[in-house]
Design an enzyme around this catalytic site. Structure first.
Site, PDB file in Angstrom:
ATOM      1  N   CYS A 126     -59.302 -35.776  77.490  1.00 16.67           N
ATOM      2  CA  CYS A 126     -59.571 -34.565  76.839  1.00 16.67           C
ATOM      3  C   CYS A 126     -59.633 -35.132  75.274  1.00 16.67           C
ATOM      4  O   CYS A 126     -58.819 -34.969  74.597  1.00 16.67           O
ATOM      5  CB  CYS A 126     -58.625 -33.499  76.914  1.00 16.67           C
ATOM      6  N   THR A 375     -49.412  -8.408  82.935  1.00 15.41           N
ATOM      7  CA  THR A 375     -50.470  -7.433  83.694  1.00 15.41           C
ATOM      8  C   THR A 375     -50.859  -6.267  82.755  1.00 15.41           C
ATOM      9  O   THR A 375     -50.119  -5.793  82.084  1.00 15.41           O
ATOM     10  CB  THR A 375     -49.982  -6.782  84.975  1.00 15.41           C
ATOM     11  N   TYR A 376     -52.237  -6.097  83.131  1.00 10.03           N
ATOM     12  CA  TYR A 376     -52.593  -4.711  82.492  1.00 10.03           C
ATOM     13  C   TYR A 376     -52.796  -3.560  83.521  1.00 10.03           C
ATOM     14  O   TYR A 376     -53.628  -2.466  83.210  1.00 10.03           O
ATOM     15  CB  TYR A 376     -53.820  -4.986  81.591  1.00 10.03           C
ATOM     16  N   ASN A 377     -52.433  -3.860  84.843  1.00 11.05           N
ATOM     17  CA  ASN A 377     -52.766  -2.997  86.024  1.00 11.05           C
ATOM     18  C   ASN A 377     -54.095  -2.647  86.224  1.00 11.05           C
ATOM     19  O   ASN A 377     -54.592  -1.594  86.458  1.00 11.05           O
ATOM     20  CB  ASN A 377     -51.762  -1.725  85.760  1.00 11.05           C
ATOM     21  N   THR A 378     -55.039  -3.859  86.105  1.00 13.26           N
ATOM     22  CA  THR A 378     -56.597  -3.484  86.129  1.00 13.26           C
ATOM     23  C   THR A 378     -56.927  -4.702  87.034  1.00 13.26           C
ATOM     24  O   THR A 378     -56.301  -5.838  87.030  1.00 13.26           O
ATOM     25  CB  THR A 378     -57.091  -3.576  84.947  1.00 13.26           C
ATOM     26  N   THR A 387     -50.715  -5.740  90.638  1.00 14.06           N
ATOM     27  CA  THR A 387     -51.603  -7.040  90.784  1.00 14.06           C
ATOM     28  C   THR A 387     -50.414  -8.278  91.015  1.00 14.06           C
ATOM     29  O   THR A 387     -51.093  -9.318  91.003  1.00 14.06           O
ATOM     30  CB  THR A 387     -52.423  -7.542  89.498  1.00 14.06           C
ATOM     31  N   GLU A 452     -59.659 -11.621  82.323  1.00 14.20           N
ATOM     32  CA  GLU A 452     -58.931 -11.873  83.487  1.00 14.20           C
ATOM     33  C   GLU A 452     -59.066 -13.368  84.115  1.00 14.20           C
ATOM     34  O   GLU A 452     -58.061 -13.672  84.591  1.00 14.20           O
ATOM     35  CB  GLU A 452     -59.379 -10.681  84.460  1.00 14.20           C
TER      36      GLU A 452
END
Length: 481
Positions: A126, A375-378, A387, A452
């Site tokens: 790297c 989480t954004y619950n999507t 999720t 995501e």
């Protein structure tokens, strides 16, 4: 990533101060006043993620509120920070932890911390991280002679090489004898407190290298002569704009179907959990062993040729042929599985680090918890989704490829929730990140948001770091007892 001079952001010396700001426009106004902006806006912070996805204005500007003004004293916002800024709650934890590791009081002098960071990043080729910490090393008074290569560094630092390469590639091989060798080497002995800090630094930068490659982080424009990831070959990357976006006209329907299939599988698994009778421990272990064996088959479809290491990386690598090998290999004796319940982060690793290196245990624990529960619950175009099952499958699959098993987890969920292209991506980024290609990134979750996919990389970073730390801390505990 904390940048040179960031300590000036915190006059109290307690932790980095993160004031509010007006968003990316504020950064551009600073540039107008003659302050250098490091990233090249034409290419953006990532070669995988469109720049407009990261540098959004208006309502989305809150995601950058945490870091822009905070770094204004240095005149730069590095590309890692820009991409992590898609998840500000995590970025806050990451920043505090790295600040403590590099800037706050600790057993190791600052220049040695940056040298250890270089050693760790070099294991995964790297150049981004190696080049950055070479500059930091010099800025805090490091000896320029050491930058010629490991053989020019003091023997005490060179003694870290063995545990560095094992931690980076096959952490299950670490034993209490490795610990004893470092703690009992005469004039070059490490203290236990020094070793703990070194081990946290090594695992931090091995995992951060995974994030750099996994998100296609671009080199800063003022870092010359290096590169972040290997140049793509015609066989490993598609060149058409549509395929680079991950969804073209012919595959859009398939990508939509993938989302719906995943949603349905999650729903069915949740229903099964409520209805299924208790499964025996023997059956749970069998399911883990099946998943572990199947992971042998999860490899990139194209064998990516190794490229010669750039000189500024090669000089910090001894035994460059040593790399990841599958925990389970045909025809070889399998190392014993690490049963997570026998040595847990919560009950063992956390308390050991906190005892020997105060504060860092708390910050690491917060970072693990935040990313695991983030989480954004999507999911793609769906909202109001739980999720947790998917996040746990990703976390446990990373631990699985490093030989760690959870007695209370049904590993059939991994096969149900993680399709093959996602498994290939996870294993590549976690185990040999330097082989990651843009094609791998675009070919999993083709209808999901880039944020995501960055979240997946954050899960990989932290799951990988925790796995390596558990092996290292277990070896220290065995040495102490």
């Amino acid at each position: 990533m904390i940048v040179a001079g960031a300590e000036s952001c915190d006059p109290s010396g307690v932790q980095p101060y993160i004031p509010p700001c007006a968003g990316y426009g504020a950064l551009r106004r600073k540039e107008g006043r003659g302050i250098k902006i490091s990233q090249q806006l034409e290419s953006g912070p990532s070669s995988f993620i469109p720049v407009e996805e990261i540098l959004q204005e208006g309502a989305e500007s809150a995601q950058r509120r945490l870091f822009i003004e905070a770094f204004v004293s240095t005149g730069r916002v590095d590309n890692i920070t820009m991409v992590m800024g898609l998840h500000p709650e995590y970025l806050t934890c990451f920043w505090k932890t790295q600040y403590l590791l590099l800037r706050m009081d600790g057993p190791l002098p600052y220049y040695k911390r940056h040298y250890i960071a270089m050693m760790a990043a070099a294991r995964h080729q790297c150049s981004y991280l190696v080049g950055f910490h070479m500059g930091e090393f010099l800025q805090v008074g490091g000896n320029p002679e050491w930058l010629r290569g490991l053989q020019y560094a003091p023997q005490k630092l060179r003694n870290l090489n063995e545990i560095n390469k094992i931690l980076a590639h096959r952490p299950w091989l670490i034993t209490k004898e490795h610990i004893e060798a470092l703690l009992k080497t005469g004039d070059n002995s490490w203290s236990l407190a020094e070793l703990i800090q070194a081990l946290v630094l090594l695992t931090h930068y091995h995992s951060l290298a995974s994030f750099v490659f996994g998100c296609g982080i671009n080199l800063e424009t003022d870092h010359e002569g290096g590169h972040v990831f290997q140049p793509p070959s015609p066989r490993s990357c598609d060149s058409s704009p549509a395929s680079e976006d991950g969804v073209n006209s012919s595959s859009s329907a398939d990508a939509m179907e993938e989302v719906e299939v995943l949603m349905e599988r999650m729903k069915l698994l949740q229903e099964c959990q409520l209805e299924e009778e208790a499964v025996t421990q023997e059956e749970m272990e069998t399911r883990f062993e099946m998943e572990k064996r199947e992971s042998l088959l999860v490899t990139p479809s194209v064998d990516i040729a190794d490229h010669s290491l750039p000189p500024n990386v090669l000089c910090f690598v001894e035994d460059p042929e040593f790399g990841y090998k599958d925990f389970t290999r045909r025809g070889e004796q399998t190392p014993p599985t690490f049963r997570a319940q026998d040595y847990t982060w919560e009950d063992h690793g956390y308390s050991l680090i906190n005892r020997l290196y105060p504060d860092v245990g708390q910050l690491l624990d917060e970072k693990f918890q935040v990313v695991y529960n983030l989480t954004y619950n999507t999911i793609a175009m769906h909202s109001g989704v739980d999720t947790s099952m998917l996040r746990r499958a990703i976390w446990n699959y990373v631990h699985c490829v490093f030989g760690i098993r959870y007695d209370d987890y049904d590993y059939r969920e991994v096969n149900q929730l993680l399709e093959r292209s996602l498994k290939i991506y996870i294993k590549t980024v976690a185990c040999y990140p330097e082989k990651t290609t843009k094609r791998m990134y675009t070919h999993f979750w083709r209808h999901f948001k880039h944020s995501e996919k960055v979240h997946v990389n954050l899960l990989l970073l932290e799951a990988r770091m925790q796995a390596a730390l558990l092996y290292a801390l277990r070896a220290i505990t065995r040495y102490m007892t």
